[in-house]
Design a protein around this motif. Sequence first.
Motif, mmCIF file in Angstrom:
data_model
loop_
_atom_site.group_PDB
_atom_site.id
_atom_site.type_symbol
_atom_site.label_atom_id
_atom_site.label_comp_id
_atom_site.label_asym_id
_atom_site.label_seq_id
_atom_site.Cartn_x
_atom_site.Cartn_y
_atom_site.Cartn_z
ATOM 1 N N GLU A 62 0.833 -1.201 0.000
ATOM 2 C CA GLU A 62 0.000 0.000 0.000
ATOM 3 C C GLU A 62 0.870 1.255 0.000
ATOM 4 O O GLU A 62 1.877 1.336 0.711
ATOM 5 N N LEU A 63 0.476 2.223 -0.808
ATOM 6 C CA LEU A 63 1.134 3.524 -0.867
ATOM 7 C C LEU A 63 0.136 4.582 -0.417
ATOM 8 O O LEU A 63 -1.045 4.509 -0.756
ATOM 9 N N GLU A 64 0.614 5.545 0.326
ATOM 10 C CA GLU A 64 -0.245 6.647 0.752
ATOM 11 C C GLU A 64 0.192 7.929 0.047
ATOM 12 O O GLU A 64 1.377 8.244 -0.010
ATOM 13 N N ILE A 65 -0.769 8.646 -0.491
ATOM 14 C CA ILE A 65 -0.516 9.948 -1.114
ATOM 15 C C ILE A 65 -1.394 10.976 -0.409
ATOM 16 O O ILE A 65 -2.614 10.798 -0.315
ATOM 17 N N ARG A 66 -0.769 12.026 0.097
ATOM 18 C CA ARG A 66 -1.511 13.094 0.777
ATOM 19 C C ARG A 66 -1.235 14.422 0.088
ATOM 20 O O ARG A 66 -0.082 14.734 -0.230
ATOM 21 N N CYS A 67 -2.264 15.212 -0.106
ATOM 22 C CA CYS A 67 -2.117 16.579 -0.600
ATOM 23 C C CYS A 67 -2.519 17.533 0.515
ATOM 24 O O CYS A 67 -3.587 17.383 1.116
ATOM 25 N N ARG A 68 -1.634 18.516 0.777
ATOM 26 C CA ARG A 68 -1.877 19.483 1.849
ATOM 27 C C ARG A 68 -1.914 20.891 1.266
ATOM 28 O O ARG A 68 -1.030 21.285 0.507
ATOM 29 N N SER A 69 -2.944 21.633 1.638
ATOM 30 C CA SER A 69 -3.113 22.982 1.094
ATOM 31 C C SER A 69 -2.368 24.008 1.926
ATOM 32 O O SER A 69 -2.134 23.834 3.123
ATOM 33 N N ASN A 70 -1.981 25.080 1.264
ATOM 34 C CA ASN A 70 -1.450 26.266 1.916
ATOM 35 C C ASN A 70 -1.796 27.440 1.015
ATOM 36 O O ASN A 70 -2.055 27.262 -0.176
#
Length: 437
Positions: A62-70
């Motif tokens: 399993e791979l995790e991809i996270r996008c975080r806003s700024n």
Amino acid sequence: MEPRLTVQLTLKAYDVLLPVATGFVEKTALTFGLGKKEALTLALATEEVFLYLCHISNPETELEIRCRSNAYCTATDFLFEAEGFQMKAFNLTAIPSFEDEASTQEAGLLIAARLVDRFNLQYVGKRLLLTFVKDKAYPEIGDLEPPVSMPLSRFFICRPDGEEIKAAVRMIRQYCRDRFNPPEVDFPGKVADIFASGELDAALAMDKAGHIGGALFWSRDVPEGVECIGPYIFHSESDPEMAVALLNHCMEEIARSGAAGLINRYSGTGLPTGYFESLGVLTFSRGDGTRVDVETSYRHLREDKGIAVWAHPDLAPFLESQYKKFVLPREIQWVTVEGEKKSSFSVLSAEMNRFGHWAVLRPLVYGEYAATVLADHVRLLEKEGFSSIFFEMDLKNAWQAHFTQGLLKNAFEPRLLIPYGGKGDLVVFQRRVQSEA
């Protein structure tokens, strides 16, 4: 302060899921405010990383991809099993090779690293966390005239709004252009967005008519320290207490933050006498080839009860003299090499300012060939015209201390010790110019 959002996707390491991964990153980046070009670039970097991870991983992994806003950027995190991941492709000096399938896959990582503005690598247990950051595109300062600089004999200190922030930045560019300023002053809109994100705070000195007489900025990028930029006084005949008032306001605002000290690397039009201790200077090159010493200063905000730091014995004379000079209680723990296994390669990140001809190297991974990797980076940077090359070492992280011998071998010397300048104390090395080496 704008809200920060995080969106996460977990998926298997199957290459048929590539459109899911890239589509997720691109659409999320657009939603978070990146332009189409920047969002597509981040998606292309994701494509290279995802395909590489599919190549080296078990399909059930399993791979995790996270996008975080700024407000001014979007960050994309990849969390995955570290085994088999060739981190050396993230070195600035890495050269793509297409000799075989494995080399071709690694070339994709090199391409990905060049597509983004910043990246970071760190271990999370036995997994690796790779972070890509892509900034919004901002226009440089245009033809809009800055506010007129006027001498203010009476003023008050206030927190600005976004338009006042941009006006103050334009005034810095116009009236303080001969000073050593952070590169962000070329982009007023970016400074306003960083301010809106909460990563930057500011104070202006103004009169009742709305004229801006001075400015000071500060941020807390490290756990125990606050870094301030300025003060900037825009007219030499303004009240001489304006700089003091701006700094006092800053210290009142951060008094309850628990920060140990106030760091100043950009002193604007000058620091008031007696407010800071000088930590030393770094030498930068001007556009005309001349060199200028830029001072870094520090002020204690509370009693320093001491911390433990890690260092190499070769750095002992410098550290012991600095800790004694600035009366900093520290327990120095010396790193050793006792036959333990290390990573197969060393990895550095490079922050470059082409206009100012300076670059800062920071360690990401310590492993084999550390001195050679440093030498390769220096050779490339000097060939590209970077005449001031620095290296930052965080003494909180024991593994970073192992770069010391490679630094000394490559004509770097410790120039500054900044208390709490990183997760712990920060040592800044500078490479001696050829005439000095």
